[in-house]
Design a protein around this motif. Sequence first.
Motif, short mmCIF file in Angstrom:
data_model
loop_
_atom_site.label_atom_id
_atom_site.label_comp_id
_atom_site.label_asym_id
_atom_site.label_seq_id
_atom_site.Cartn_x
_atom_site.Cartn_y
_atom_site.Cartn_z
N LEU A 127 14.61 98.41 91.91
CA LEU A 127 14.16 97.02 92.03
C LEU A 127 14.90 96.13 91.03
N TYR A 128 15.12 96.64 89.83
CA TYR A 128 15.86 95.86 88.82
C TYR A 128 17.31 95.64 89.26
N LEU A 129 17.94 96.68 89.80
CA LEU A 129 19.33 96.55 90.24
C LEU A 129 19.46 95.61 91.43
N TRP A 130 18.46 95.57 92.27
CA TRP A 130 18.50 94.68 93.45
C TRP A 130 18.16 93.24 93.10
N LEU B 254 17.97 81.93 92.07
CA LEU B 254 16.91 81.60 93.03
C LEU B 254 17.47 81.41 94.43
N THR B 255 18.66 80.89 94.52
CA THR B 255 19.27 80.62 95.83
C THR B 255 19.67 81.90 96.56
N ARG B 256 19.69 83.05 95.86
CA ARG B 256 20.11 84.30 96.47
C ARG B 256 18.96 85.11 97.07
N TRP B 257 17.73 84.63 96.88
CA TRP B 257 16.58 85.42 97.33
C TRP B 257 16.57 85.61 98.84
N ARG B 258 16.78 84.53 99.59
CA ARG B 258 16.74 84.64 101.05
C ARG B 258 17.82 85.58 101.55
N HIS B 259 18.98 85.51 100.95
CA HIS B 259 20.08 86.38 101.34
C HIS B 259 19.79 87.83 100.98
N ALA B 260 19.12 88.05 99.83
CA ALA B 260 18.86 89.41 99.35
C ALA B 260 17.80 90.14 100.15
N LEU B 261 17.02 89.41 100.94
CA LEU B 261 15.95 90.02 101.71
C LEU B 261 16.31 90.21 103.17
N LYS B 262 17.58 90.07 103.51
CA LYS B 262 18.03 90.23 104.89
C LYS B 262 19.16 91.24 104.97
#
Length: 369
Positions: A153-156, A161-169
Amino acid sequence: MRHWLRKIHLITALLSGIVVSIVGITGSLYVFEPELTAWLQRDYYQPQLSSRPFADDAAIASYIEQQTQAQLQTLQWPVRSRQTYAFKLFGDSNWYYFDQSSGQISQNKGAFNHPFFELVYNIHANLLLGEPGRYITATASLLFALSSILTGLYLWWPRRLTRWRHALKIHRGNARRVNFELHSVSAAWFAIPLFIMGITGGYFLYTAPLQKMLDMITLSEAAPADPWQQQYQFAGVMQPKLSAAEAIQQMAQHYPELHPRNIWLAEHDDDAVVFGYQNSLSLHSGPRRRAFIHANPYTGEVLSRYDPATLPRGAALAAAWLIPLHFGEFGGLFTRILWFIGGFLPLLLFVTGIKMWLNRRPNTTHGRR
Protein backbone atom coordinates in the motif's frame (compact mmCIF):
# COMPACT_ATOMS: atom_id res chain seq x y z
CA MET A 1 13.78 3.41 1.66
CA ARG A 2 11.50 2.36 -1.17
CA HIS A 3 14.18 -0.04 -2.39
CA TRP A 4 14.22 -1.88 0.96
CA LEU A 5 10.45 -1.83 1.22
CA ARG A 6 10.26 -3.52 -2.18
CA LYS A 7 12.68 -6.17 -0.90
CA ILE A 8 10.58 -6.74 2.22
CA HIS A 9 7.40 -6.79 0.17
CA LEU A 10 8.86 -9.37 -2.21
CA ILE A 11 10.32 -11.65 0.46
CA THR A 12 7.21 -11.74 2.67
CA ALA A 13 4.98 -12.23 -0.38
CA LEU A 14 7.07 -15.18 -1.52
CA LEU A 15 7.03 -16.68 1.97
CA SER A 16 3.28 -16.35 2.53
CA GLY A 17 1.83 -16.24 -0.98
CA ILE A 18 1.03 -19.90 -1.61
CA VAL A 19 -0.37 -20.50 1.87
CA VAL A 20 -2.48 -17.34 1.86
CA SER A 21 -3.79 -18.19 -1.60
CA ILE A 22 -5.04 -21.56 -0.35
CA VAL A 23 -6.45 -20.02 2.82
CA GLY A 24 -8.13 -17.26 0.81
CA ILE A 25 -9.86 -19.56 -1.69
CA THR A 26 -11.12 -21.93 1.02
CA GLY A 27 -12.24 -18.92 3.06
CA SER A 28 -14.26 -17.67 0.10
CA LEU A 29 -15.99 -21.04 -0.18
CA TYR A 30 -16.76 -20.92 3.54
CA VAL A 31 -18.39 -17.47 3.42
CA PHE A 32 -21.63 -18.96 2.12
CA GLU A 33 -21.33 -22.24 4.01
CA PRO A 34 -24.60 -21.74 5.97
CA GLU A 35 -26.74 -21.45 2.84
CA LEU A 36 -24.91 -24.17 0.91
CA THR A 37 -24.92 -26.60 3.83
CA ALA A 38 -28.65 -25.99 4.33
CA TRP A 39 -29.18 -27.08 0.74
CA LEU A 40 -26.78 -30.03 0.83
CA GLN A 41 -28.09 -31.20 4.22
CA ARG A 42 -31.71 -30.23 3.62
CA ASP A 43 -33.04 -33.64 4.71
CA TYR A 44 -31.47 -33.08 8.14
CA TYR A 45 -31.56 -29.29 8.43
CA GLN A 46 -35.24 -28.67 7.67
CA PRO A 47 -38.17 -29.90 9.84
CA GLN A 48 -40.57 -32.18 7.97
CA LEU A 49 -43.72 -30.68 9.49
CA SER A 50 -44.88 -27.31 10.76
CA SER A 51 -46.01 -28.68 14.12
CA ARG A 52 -44.02 -28.98 17.37
CA PRO A 53 -45.39 -31.72 19.65
CA PHE A 54 -42.90 -31.14 22.48
CA ALA A 55 -43.79 -28.85 25.37
CA ASP A 56 -40.30 -27.40 25.79
CA ASP A 57 -36.59 -28.08 25.31
CA ALA A 58 -36.39 -30.16 28.49
CA ALA A 59 -39.01 -32.48 27.02
CA ILE A 60 -36.93 -32.77 23.85
CA ALA A 61 -33.86 -33.77 25.87
CA SER A 62 -35.82 -36.41 27.80
CA TYR A 63 -37.30 -37.80 24.57
CA ILE A 64 -33.88 -38.09 22.89
CA GLU A 65 -32.43 -39.96 25.88
CA GLN A 66 -35.46 -42.24 26.02
CA GLN A 67 -35.24 -43.08 22.31
CA THR A 68 -31.47 -43.56 22.23
CA GLN A 69 -31.17 -45.23 25.65
CA ALA A 70 -28.11 -43.04 26.24
CA GLN A 71 -27.21 -39.80 28.01
CA LEU A 72 -26.91 -36.52 26.15
CA GLN A 73 -23.46 -34.97 26.08
CA THR A 74 -24.50 -31.86 24.20
CA LEU A 75 -27.65 -30.39 22.69
CA GLN A 76 -27.37 -27.72 20.01
CA TRP A 77 -30.37 -25.51 19.28
CA PRO A 78 -31.39 -24.56 15.71
CA VAL A 79 -28.98 -21.87 14.53
CA ARG A 80 -28.12 -20.04 11.32
CA SER A 81 -29.24 -22.25 8.41
CA ARG A 82 -29.96 -25.36 10.51
CA GLN A 83 -33.60 -25.36 11.65
CA THR A 84 -33.39 -28.67 13.54
CA TYR A 85 -31.58 -29.65 16.73
CA ALA A 86 -28.22 -31.45 16.76
CA PHE A 87 -26.83 -33.58 19.57
CA LYS A 88 -24.08 -35.93 20.73
CA LEU A 89 -24.26 -38.77 23.25
CA PHE A 90 -21.71 -39.78 25.87
CA GLY A 91 -19.51 -42.55 24.53
CA ASP A 92 -20.36 -41.72 20.92
CA SER A 93 -18.25 -39.28 18.90
CA ASN A 94 -20.87 -38.86 16.16
CA TRP A 95 -23.36 -36.06 15.67
CA TYR A 96 -27.07 -36.71 15.15
CA TYR A 97 -29.94 -34.48 14.07
CA PHE A 98 -33.34 -34.23 15.75
CA ASP A 99 -36.47 -33.06 13.94
CA GLN A 100 -38.56 -31.33 16.60
CA SER A 101 -41.66 -31.42 14.38
CA SER A 102 -41.79 -35.21 13.99
CA GLY A 103 -39.56 -36.55 16.76
CA GLN A 104 -37.37 -38.25 14.17
CA ILE A 105 -33.70 -38.85 14.98
CA SER A 106 -31.34 -39.08 12.02
CA GLN A 107 -29.61 -42.38 11.43
CA ASN A 108 -26.52 -40.90 9.80
CA LYS A 109 -23.43 -40.85 11.97
CA GLY A 110 -21.75 -37.95 10.29
CA ALA A 111 -20.07 -34.61 10.71
CA PHE A 112 -21.72 -31.66 12.39
CA ASN A 113 -21.58 -29.85 9.04
CA HIS A 114 -21.53 -31.29 5.54
CA PRO A 115 -18.35 -33.35 4.98
CA PHE A 116 -17.32 -31.13 2.07
CA PHE A 117 -17.31 -28.04 4.26
CA GLU A 118 -15.59 -29.91 7.06
CA LEU A 119 -12.80 -30.55 4.55
CA VAL A 120 -12.82 -26.94 3.34
CA TYR A 121 -12.63 -25.65 6.91
CA ASN A 122 -9.74 -27.94 7.85
CA ILE A 123 -7.77 -26.88 4.77
CA HIS A 124 -8.51 -23.25 5.62
CA ALA A 125 -7.53 -23.61 9.27
CA ASN A 126 -4.55 -25.95 9.17
CA LEU A 127 -3.90 -27.22 5.61
CA LEU A 128 -4.85 -30.72 6.86
CA LEU A 129 -1.64 -30.71 8.91
CA GLY A 130 -3.18 -30.51 12.37
CA GLU A 131 -1.61 -28.22 14.98
CA PRO A 132 1.57 -27.45 12.94
CA GLY A 133 -0.68 -26.36 10.10
CA ARG A 134 -2.40 -23.83 12.35
CA TYR A 135 0.94 -22.14 12.96
CA ILE A 136 1.68 -22.10 9.24
CA THR A 137 -1.66 -20.52 8.26
CA ALA A 138 -1.73 -18.03 11.15
CA THR A 139 1.86 -16.90 10.59
CA ALA A 140 1.35 -16.57 6.84
CA SER A 141 -1.83 -14.55 7.43
CA LEU A 142 -0.05 -12.11 9.74
CA LEU A 143 2.92 -11.78 7.37
CA PHE A 144 0.54 -11.07 4.54
CA ALA A 145 -1.43 -8.46 6.50
CA LEU A 146 1.34 -6.69 8.40
CA SER A 147 4.02 -6.77 5.73
CA SER A 148 2.80 -7.53 2.22
CA ILE A 149 -0.36 -5.43 2.40
CA LEU A 150 1.10 -2.48 4.32
CA THR A 151 4.34 -2.24 2.30
CA GLY A 152 2.44 -2.73 -0.94
CA LEU A 153 0.00 0.00 0.00
CA TYR A 154 2.88 2.37 0.79
CA LEU A 155 4.59 1.61 -2.53
CA TRP A 156 1.35 2.15 -4.45
CA TRP A 157 0.25 5.30 -2.60
CA PRO A 158 0.02 8.29 -5.03
CA ARG A 159 2.28 11.17 -4.04
CA ARG A 160 0.06 13.74 -5.70
CA LEU A 161 -3.67 14.31 -5.27
CA THR A 162 -4.14 14.51 -9.03
CA ARG A 163 -2.80 10.95 -9.43
CA TRP A 164 -5.45 9.23 -7.32
CA ARG A 165 -7.99 8.69 -10.10
CA HIS A 166 -5.28 7.33 -12.38
CA ALA A 167 -3.88 5.06 -9.64
CA LEU A 168 -7.23 3.36 -9.07
CA LYS A 169 -7.76 2.29 -12.69
CA ILE A 170 -6.29 -0.38 -14.94
CA HIS A 171 -5.23 1.15 -18.25
CA ARG A 172 -4.51 -0.33 -21.63
CA GLY A 173 -0.92 -1.05 -22.48
CA ASN A 174 1.52 -3.86 -23.02
CA ALA A 175 1.24 -7.11 -21.09
CA ARG A 176 3.77 -6.07 -18.44
CA ARG A 177 1.96 -2.79 -17.76
CA VAL A 178 -1.44 -4.47 -17.49
CA ASN A 179 -0.01 -7.14 -15.17
CA PHE A 180 1.57 -4.47 -12.93
CA GLU A 181 -1.63 -2.43 -12.70
CA LEU A 182 -3.76 -5.54 -12.15
CA HIS A 183 -1.50 -6.33 -9.18
CA SER A 184 -1.36 -2.86 -7.66
CA VAL A 185 -4.87 -1.60 -8.39
CA SER A 186 -6.71 -4.74 -7.23
CA ALA A 187 -4.64 -4.78 -4.02
CA ALA A 188 -5.43 -1.11 -3.43
CA TRP A 189 -9.17 -1.64 -3.80
CA PHE A 190 -9.16 -4.66 -1.47
CA ALA A 191 -6.44 -3.55 0.95
CA ILE A 192 -8.78 -3.03 3.91
CA PRO A 193 -10.72 -6.33 3.56
CA LEU A 194 -7.49 -8.27 3.02
CA PHE A 195 -5.85 -6.64 6.04
CA ILE A 196 -8.87 -7.46 8.23
CA MET A 197 -8.95 -11.06 7.00
CA GLY A 198 -5.24 -11.53 7.72
CA ILE A 199 -5.25 -9.97 11.19
CA THR A 200 -8.37 -11.78 12.36
CA GLY A 201 -7.06 -15.04 10.90
CA GLY A 202 -3.85 -14.69 12.91
CA TYR A 203 -5.81 -13.81 16.06
CA PHE A 204 -7.31 -17.32 16.29
CA LEU A 205 -3.86 -18.70 17.14
CA TYR A 206 -1.87 -15.70 18.42
CA THR A 207 -4.70 -14.58 20.67
CA ALA A 208 -2.70 -13.39 23.70
CA PRO A 209 -0.20 -11.04 21.97
CA LEU A 210 -2.76 -9.62 19.55
CA GLN A 211 -5.23 -9.10 22.40
CA LYS A 212 -2.56 -7.20 24.34
CA MET A 213 -2.02 -4.96 21.31
CA LEU A 214 -5.77 -4.38 21.04
CA ASP A 215 -5.95 -3.56 24.75
CA MET A 216 -3.18 -1.00 24.31
CA ILE A 217 -4.84 0.59 21.27
CA THR A 218 -8.21 0.83 23.02
CA LEU A 219 -6.69 1.90 26.36
CA SER A 220 -8.44 -1.05 27.94
CA GLU A 221 -7.85 -3.22 30.96
CA ALA A 222 -6.78 -6.80 30.40
CA ALA A 223 -9.48 -9.42 30.03
CA PRO A 224 -10.29 -11.59 33.07
CA ALA A 225 -9.01 -15.15 33.28
CA ASP A 226 -10.36 -17.51 30.65
CA PRO A 227 -13.25 -19.42 32.30
CA TRP A 228 -12.57 -22.38 30.00
CA GLN A 229 -9.21 -22.88 31.73
CA GLN A 230 -10.62 -22.97 35.26
CA GLN A 231 -10.53 -26.19 37.24
CA TYR A 232 -13.38 -27.11 39.59
CA GLN A 233 -13.57 -29.52 42.51
CA PHE A 234 -16.81 -31.30 43.37
CA ALA A 235 -15.35 -34.02 45.59
CA GLY A 236 -17.54 -35.46 48.31
CA VAL A 237 -20.86 -34.59 46.65
CA MET A 238 -23.41 -37.25 47.55
CA GLN A 239 -26.24 -36.25 45.20
CA PRO A 240 -26.50 -37.31 41.52
CA LYS A 241 -25.64 -34.96 38.69
CA LEU A 242 -28.41 -32.97 37.03
CA SER A 243 -30.10 -34.76 34.16
CA ALA A 244 -30.09 -33.11 30.75
CA ALA A 245 -33.69 -31.99 31.24
CA GLU A 246 -32.94 -30.54 34.68
CA ALA A 247 -29.85 -28.74 33.37
CA ILE A 248 -31.88 -27.19 30.55
CA GLN A 249 -34.45 -25.97 33.07
CA GLN A 250 -31.62 -24.36 35.05
CA MET A 251 -30.26 -22.83 31.84
CA ALA A 252 -33.61 -21.14 31.11
CA GLN A 253 -33.30 -19.07 34.31
CA HIS A 254 -30.45 -16.98 32.91
CA TYR A 255 -30.14 -14.42 30.10
CA PRO A 256 -33.83 -14.12 29.14
CA GLU A 257 -32.85 -11.52 26.53
CA LEU A 258 -30.69 -14.05 24.67
CA HIS A 259 -31.44 -17.28 22.81
CA PRO A 260 -30.15 -20.67 24.00
CA ARG A 261 -27.37 -21.83 21.64
CA ASN A 262 -25.97 -25.02 23.20
CA ILE A 263 -25.51 -26.94 26.42
CA TRP A 264 -22.61 -29.23 27.31
CA LEU A 265 -23.12 -31.70 30.15
CA ALA A 266 -20.26 -32.62 32.50
CA GLU A 267 -18.27 -35.65 31.38
CA HIS A 268 -15.73 -35.90 34.21
CA ASP A 269 -16.05 -35.37 37.96
CA ASP A 270 -14.25 -32.02 37.79
CA ASP A 271 -16.14 -30.69 34.74
CA ALA A 272 -18.76 -27.97 34.91
CA VAL A 273 -21.94 -27.96 32.86
CA VAL A 274 -21.77 -25.19 30.24
CA PHE A 275 -24.72 -23.09 29.07
CA GLY A 276 -24.28 -21.17 25.81
CA TYR A 277 -26.42 -18.23 24.63
CA GLN A 278 -26.45 -15.94 21.59
CA ASN A 279 -28.14 -12.67 20.67
CA SER A 280 -29.41 -13.98 17.32
CA LEU A 281 -29.74 -17.50 15.96
CA SER A 282 -29.93 -16.35 12.34
CA LEU A 283 -27.34 -14.78 10.07
CA HIS A 284 -27.24 -11.08 10.86
CA SER A 285 -25.09 -7.99 10.43
CA GLY A 286 -23.37 -6.19 13.26
CA PRO A 287 -21.66 -7.57 16.38
CA ARG A 288 -22.23 -11.00 17.84
CA ARG A 289 -22.93 -11.53 21.51
CA ARG A 290 -22.26 -15.03 22.78
CA ALA A 291 -22.48 -15.55 26.53
CA PHE A 292 -21.49 -18.65 28.50
CA ILE A 293 -22.18 -19.85 32.01
CA HIS A 294 -20.18 -22.55 33.80
CA ALA A 295 -22.46 -24.14 36.39
CA ASN A 296 -22.22 -26.76 39.11
CA PRO A 297 -23.28 -30.07 37.49
CA TYR A 298 -24.97 -31.20 40.72
CA THR A 299 -26.89 -28.08 41.74
CA GLY A 300 -26.89 -25.73 38.75
CA GLU A 301 -25.19 -23.01 40.81
CA VAL A 302 -23.39 -20.48 38.61
CA LEU A 303 -19.61 -20.82 38.92
CA SER A 304 -18.51 -18.25 36.33
CA ARG A 305 -19.86 -16.12 33.49
CA TYR A 306 -18.40 -15.00 30.18
CA ASP A 307 -20.38 -12.21 28.53
CA PRO A 308 -19.00 -9.65 26.02
CA ALA A 309 -21.36 -7.07 27.53
CA THR A 310 -19.39 -7.13 30.80
CA LEU A 311 -15.84 -7.53 29.44
CA PRO A 312 -13.26 -4.71 29.25
CA ARG A 313 -13.34 -2.69 26.04
CA GLY A 314 -10.60 -4.53 24.14
CA ALA A 315 -11.78 -8.01 25.05
CA ALA A 316 -15.39 -7.06 24.29
CA LEU A 317 -14.42 -5.82 20.82
CA ALA A 318 -12.65 -9.08 20.03
CA ALA A 319 -15.49 -11.23 21.38
CA ALA A 320 -18.19 -9.32 19.51
CA TRP A 321 -16.47 -8.59 16.20
CA LEU A 322 -13.86 -11.30 15.51
CA ILE A 323 -16.14 -13.79 13.71
CA PRO A 324 -18.26 -11.17 11.89
CA LEU A 325 -15.12 -9.42 10.62
CA HIS A 326 -13.26 -12.58 9.61
CA PHE A 327 -16.13 -13.99 7.55
CA GLY A 328 -17.50 -10.64 6.36
CA GLU A 329 -20.85 -10.97 8.12
CA PHE A 330 -20.66 -7.60 9.90
CA GLY A 331 -22.23 -5.66 7.01
CA GLY A 332 -24.77 -8.18 5.79
CA LEU A 333 -24.92 -9.61 2.29
CA PHE A 334 -22.84 -6.81 0.72
CA THR A 335 -19.74 -7.44 2.86
CA ARG A 336 -20.15 -11.21 2.56
CA ILE A 337 -20.00 -10.89 -1.24
CA LEU A 338 -17.04 -8.52 -0.90
CA TRP A 339 -15.23 -11.02 1.36
CA PHE A 340 -16.05 -13.84 -1.07
CA ILE A 341 -14.38 -11.93 -3.92
CA GLY A 342 -11.53 -10.83 -1.66
CA GLY A 343 -10.64 -14.42 -0.84
CA PHE A 344 -9.49 -14.96 -4.42
CA LEU A 345 -7.28 -11.84 -4.41
CA PRO A 346 -4.22 -13.42 -2.72
CA LEU A 347 -3.93 -15.90 -5.59
CA LEU A 348 -4.25 -13.09 -8.15
CA LEU A 349 -1.66 -11.01 -6.32
CA PHE A 350 0.70 -13.97 -6.00
CA VAL A 351 0.53 -14.84 -9.71
CA THR A 352 0.85 -11.25 -10.94
CA GLY A 353 3.60 -10.59 -8.38
CA ILE A 354 5.59 -13.61 -9.57
CA LYS A 355 5.26 -12.37 -13.15
CA MET A 356 6.53 -8.91 -12.13
CA TRP A 357 9.49 -10.47 -10.31
CA LEU A 358 10.40 -12.69 -13.28
CA ASN A 359 10.10 -9.76 -15.69
CA ARG A 360 12.53 -7.67 -13.65
CA ARG A 361 15.18 -10.38 -13.28
CA PRO A 362 18.18 -9.89 -15.60
CA ASN A 363 18.60 -12.32 -18.47
CA THR A 364 21.61 -14.25 -17.18
CA THR A 365 21.73 -16.67 -20.12
CA HIS A 366 22.23 -14.00 -22.80
CA GLY A 367 25.72 -14.00 -24.33
CA ARG A 368 26.91 -17.28 -22.81
CA ARG A 369 27.21 -19.09 -26.12
